[in-house]
Design an enzyme around this catalytic site. Structure first.
Site, PDB file in Angstrom:
ATOM      1  N   ALA A 155       0.836  -1.197   0.000  1.00 60.10           N
ATOM      2  CA  ALA A 155       0.000   0.000   0.000  1.00 60.10           C
ATOM      3  C   ALA A 155       0.877   1.255   0.000  1.00 60.10           C
ATOM      4  O   ALA A 155       1.821   1.343  -0.777  1.00 60.10           O
ATOM      5  CB  ALA A 155      -0.979  -0.032   1.159  1.00 60.10           C
ATOM      6  N   CYS A 156       0.580   2.201   0.866  1.00 59.17           N
ATOM      7  CA  CYS A 156       1.282   3.499   0.831  1.00 59.17           C
ATOM      8  C   CYS A 156       2.754   3.396   1.200  1.00 59.17           C
ATOM      9  O   CYS A 156       3.517   4.343   0.970  1.00 59.17           O
ATOM     10  CB  CYS A 156       0.586   4.493   1.754  1.00 59.17           C
ATOM     11  SG  CYS A 156      -1.045   4.996   1.174  1.00 59.17           S
TER      12      CYS A 156
END
Length: 373
Positions: A155-156
């Site tokens: 993800a991020c």
């Protein structure tokens, strides 16, 4: 083991941008349309009326003023509110590949390198356009790199986790140079009809070239002097879209197949985790927080970054110490901290320290301590 440096970075920015004012016009038109269509159900209490939003709400909640997107017309079409990105044939480069090639070409130029100097490509992003072949292998082929490639999804935090993998490959002698690319089309996983999150994300792609220090020749190099990763499972940021969705038709089209989060819980959980992670990574590198001149933080929310910097420093950080790019880019997932690094690195002097830190779904946190050479 070989010393590793970041020798070049690149950035691809889409040509189209959506301001908060434009976004609110579309969102409020959708709200009014929904409420009119469901007036009877709203009146009898079986459906909850939607609430309009405002520019002031968005900017107070996030610090975001605009965001770049790969397609503007589809997002601002009140009857669609999804980007228009037609599928391509197998013989054409994917959209993510095109973005990555543009950013990677710039990174190679900034490093004074070409494809023959690179041994691996890591595509580190929150969403992959195609399940397989790996996006990295397609990008590797498009760039003409003879080596290997694979995808990373945290993800991020994907970019910092990708940097860790690149550093390990170079330190061990497996590769001379590794290209980490972060093509993020976050507009595709965003629920543009959700008042609490429709303003959060934007599209962009970054690229980082990492090399053996003894082979690097660029004028602008940053030595990796510390690196730490951490994950801790949480349901507070989720996206349940996946290949098994077709095995249960009841979930098709449901809102959980897009980005969703419990923002207040994320804020409360992640800020102290990120601050502790940065502090411990710096200390484990034999350094002090007071030695760090620049913090390139994940660009998700201005209030989060202000608090994290305050927890680390014991005071408010200056705009130079903790630069912000999310006001114009919004949250570009894994690309955010790298955009900040790409745009705000050249005025550091030789020997000065900085920290690249990402944090997001997982929870996942990646922290990289660098020193200007």
């Amino acid at each position: 083991m070989h010393t590793v440096v970041i020798s070049g970075t690149g950035l691809y920015t889409p040509s189209e941008s959506i301001s908060n004012e434009e976004l609110i016009v579309c969102f409020n038109a959708y709200v009014n349309q929904f409420n009119a269509e469901h007036a009877a159900a709203i009146a009898d209490g079986s459906v909850k009326a939607l609430e309009e939003s405002s520019v002031a709400f968005i900017e107070k909640a996030s610090g975001i003023k605009s965001r770049y997107v790969m397609n503007k017309s589809g997002v601002l079409d009140v009857n669609r509110m999804v980007p228009v990105l037609p599928e391509r044939s197998d013989e054409e480069h994917s959209i993510m590949c095109e973005m990555a090639v543009a950013a990677a070409t710039q990174a190679l130029q900034n490093a004074g390198r070409n494809a023959a100097d690179v041994d691996a490509v890591i595509c580190a992003a929150s969403n992959m356009q195609r399940a397989y072949p790996a996006m990295a292998v397609e990008i590797q082929s498009a760039l003409g790199i003879d080596g290997y490639g694979y995808d990373v999804n945290v993800a991020c935090s994907s970019a910092t986790f990708g940097i860790q993998a690149a550093v390990t490959a170079i330190q061990s002698g497996q590769a001379r140079a590794v290209l980490v690319v972060n093509p993020e089309i976050t507009s595709g996983h965003l629920n543009w009809r959700d008042r609490d999150s429709h303003f959060i994300f934007g599209d962009a792609c970054t690229a980082i070239l990492l090399e053996r220090a003894d082979l690097a020749s660029s004028d602008n190099q940053f030595e990796i002097v510390g690196l730490k990763l951490k994950t801790s499972f949480s349901n507070n940021i989720r996206n349940n879209f996946g290949f098994l969705n077709r095995a249960d038709e009841s979930g098709v089209g449901k809102s959980d197949k897009l980005f969703r989060q419990q923002g207040r819980k994320v804020f409360k959980d992640v800020c102290p985790m990120a601050a502790e992670m940065i502090t411990s990574t710096v200390q484990q590198s034999g350094l002090a927080i007071t030695d760090v001149k620049r913090f390139w933080l994940h660009q998700a929310n201005l209030n989060m970054n202000l608090l994290i910097a305050r927890l680390i420093l014991g005071r408010d950080a200056t705009a130079e110490e903790s630069p912000t790019i999310l006001d114009t880019y919004a949250n570009t997932s894994s690309a955010g901290s790298i955009i900040a690094f790409h745009k705000h690195q050249e005025n550091l002097d030789s020997g000065q320290l900085g920290v690249i830190c990402s944090f997001g779904a997982g929870y996942s946190i990646g922290c990289v301590v660098v020193k200007k050479r």
